[in-house]
Design an enzyme around this catalytic site. Structure first.
Site, short mmCIF file in Angstrom:
data_model
loop_
_atom_site.label_atom_id
_atom_site.label_comp_id
_atom_site.label_asym_id
_atom_site.label_seq_id
_atom_site.Cartn_x
_atom_site.Cartn_y
_atom_site.Cartn_z
N SER A 1 -49.93 -1.32 33.86
CA SER A 1 -49.75 -2.78 33.76
C SER A 1 -50.56 -3.50 34.81
CB SER A 1 -48.28 -3.15 33.91
OG SER A 1 -47.49 -2.44 32.99
N1 SAH Z 1 -44.96 1.51 34.41
C1 SAH Z 1 -46.34 1.74 34.08
C2 SAH Z 1 -46.70 1.17 32.75
C3 SAH Z 1 -46.76 2.24 31.75
S1 SAH Z 1 -47.17 1.72 30.11
C4 SAH Z 1 -47.19 1.20 35.20
O1 SAH Z 1 -46.88 1.41 36.33
O2 SAH Z 1 -48.23 0.63 34.95
C5 SAH Z 1 -45.65 2.01 29.31
C6 SAH Z 1 -45.20 3.43 29.22
O3 SAH Z 1 -43.97 3.42 28.49
C7 SAH Z 1 -46.11 4.38 28.48
O4 SAH Z 1 -46.46 5.43 29.30
C8 SAH Z 1 -45.28 4.85 27.29
O5 SAH Z 1 -45.50 6.21 26.94
C9 SAH Z 1 -43.87 4.64 27.81
N2 SAH Z 1 -42.83 4.53 26.81
C10 SAH Z 1 -42.84 3.91 25.60
N3 SAH Z 1 -41.66 4.03 24.99
C11 SAH Z 1 -40.85 4.75 25.83
C12 SAH Z 1 -39.52 5.23 25.77
N4 SAH Z 1 -38.72 5.01 24.71
N5 SAH Z 1 -39.03 5.93 26.81
C13 SAH Z 1 -39.79 6.19 27.89
N6 SAH Z 1 -41.07 5.78 28.01
C14 SAH Z 1 -41.60 5.07 27.00
#
Ligand code: SAH
Length: 282
Positions: A131
């Site tokens: 993000s």
């Molecule tokens: N927190 C991260 C952003 C990751 S993007 C950062 O520091 O930038 C969002 C993430 O959510 C992805 O890796 C995706 O695989 C995960 N995701 C999507 N649905 C999910 C779920 N039901 N449970 C856990 N992770 C999930």
């Protein structure tokens, strides 16, 4: 304001008029005060890290950028990033301090490391993104709301950056990721950064972590059509959940548990996140 296209951040145009370079070591130390000419959100800031330099001899360094870029240049870039966040209205000093400390470039692929301090969402593999720093800051500051945080939950570890920043403002961080390789890479990174207060879990975050509930704050880093009910049930009293909600059009929402059975929901800005999916991807 942020429309969906800008929020994604990946398509930042290259016609930059601001360039950060290793020459930044000449600058006076930056502070958390607003800069005289604040760089606008999602600006076309271009960073040059001197990528033409030779790689470190060993080749075995876990973080190649760190091995070939003067640490001082990285810390100046982080200062600039935090100054921009402050100028853009992020005023939570604990969050800014945590972001000032955390080496964001260590959370992205080497080829993208030179862009790690832009306000951009960058790919982290498996169709997912890290993000934008402004969104990470906004979500954590909103969830914190000036409180001391004990236990917090993140859904969507991704590369682990937000979990690592959360570790700077909360006593215990639990973060769930559904894509196994991302979970494993993030685990290795956080071990390397010595953040034992962060526990990463491979699983479907839409169910939360009932065994560790309640949480003072819950941050969801992927967008579902609705905030999962199971997560609301795991909020502590006065706890706050921050999550993107929607499909093609998404908004950031904050839900506060004001009484055992009473939740107050507020909509914040338009955002664009990857979708919240169910099940685990091995
Ligand atoms: N927190 C991260 C952003 C990751 S993007 C950062 O520091 O930038 C969002 C993430 O959510 C992805 O890796 C995706 O695989 C995960 N995701 C999507 N649905 C999910 C779920 N039901 N449970 C856990 N992770 C999930």
């Amino acid at each position: 304001m942020h429309d969906a296209r800008r929020q994604k951040g990946g398509a930042t145009p290259a016609n930059s008029n601001t360039r950060l370079s290793t020459g930044l070591v000449q600058r006076a130390p930056a502070r958390l005060a607003p800069t005289p000419a604040p760089t606008p959100t999602n600006s076309n800031t271009r960073m040059s890290l001197g990528l033409g330099r030779p790689l470190a001899e060993s080749g075995a360094a876990p973080w190649p950028l760190a091995s070939r870029t003067p640490a001082i240049a990285e810390s100046r870039m982080r200062e600039r990033m935090v100054e921009r966040l402050h100028a853009e209205g992020i005023r939570d000093k604990r969050v800014l301090a945590a972001m000032l400390r955390m080496p964001r470039h260590m959370f992205v692929d080497e080829a993208l490391a030179s862009r790690a301090y832009e306000n951009a969402a960058l790919p982290i593999g498996y169709g997912q993104t890290i993000s934008q720093p402004r969104i990470v800051a906004r979500m954590i500051a909103t969830a914190r709301n000036g409180r001391e945080l004990g236990r917090v939950l993140e859904v969507g570890t991704g590369c682990g950056y937000q979990a690592a920043v959360l570790a700077g403002v909360a006593r215990e961080v639990y973060s769930i990721e559904r894509v196994r390789p991302l979970h494993e890479q993030a685990s290795a990174r956080l071990r390397m950064l010595r953040l034992p207060q962060v526990r990463l879990i491979l699983g479907d975050g839409t169910r939360g972590l009932p065994a560790f509930a309640p949480f003072d704050a819950i941050i969801v880093a992927a967008a579902g059509l609705h905030v999962p009910q199971a997560l609301l049930a795991q909020l502590a009293l006065s706890g706050r959940l921050v999550a993107p909600e929607g499909g093609a059009e998404q908004r950031l929402v904050v839900v506060e548990r004001v009484a055992a059975e009473r939740f107050v929901r507020t909509e914040l800005e338009a955002v664009r996140f990857v979708p919240l999916q169910t099940g685990v991807q091995l």
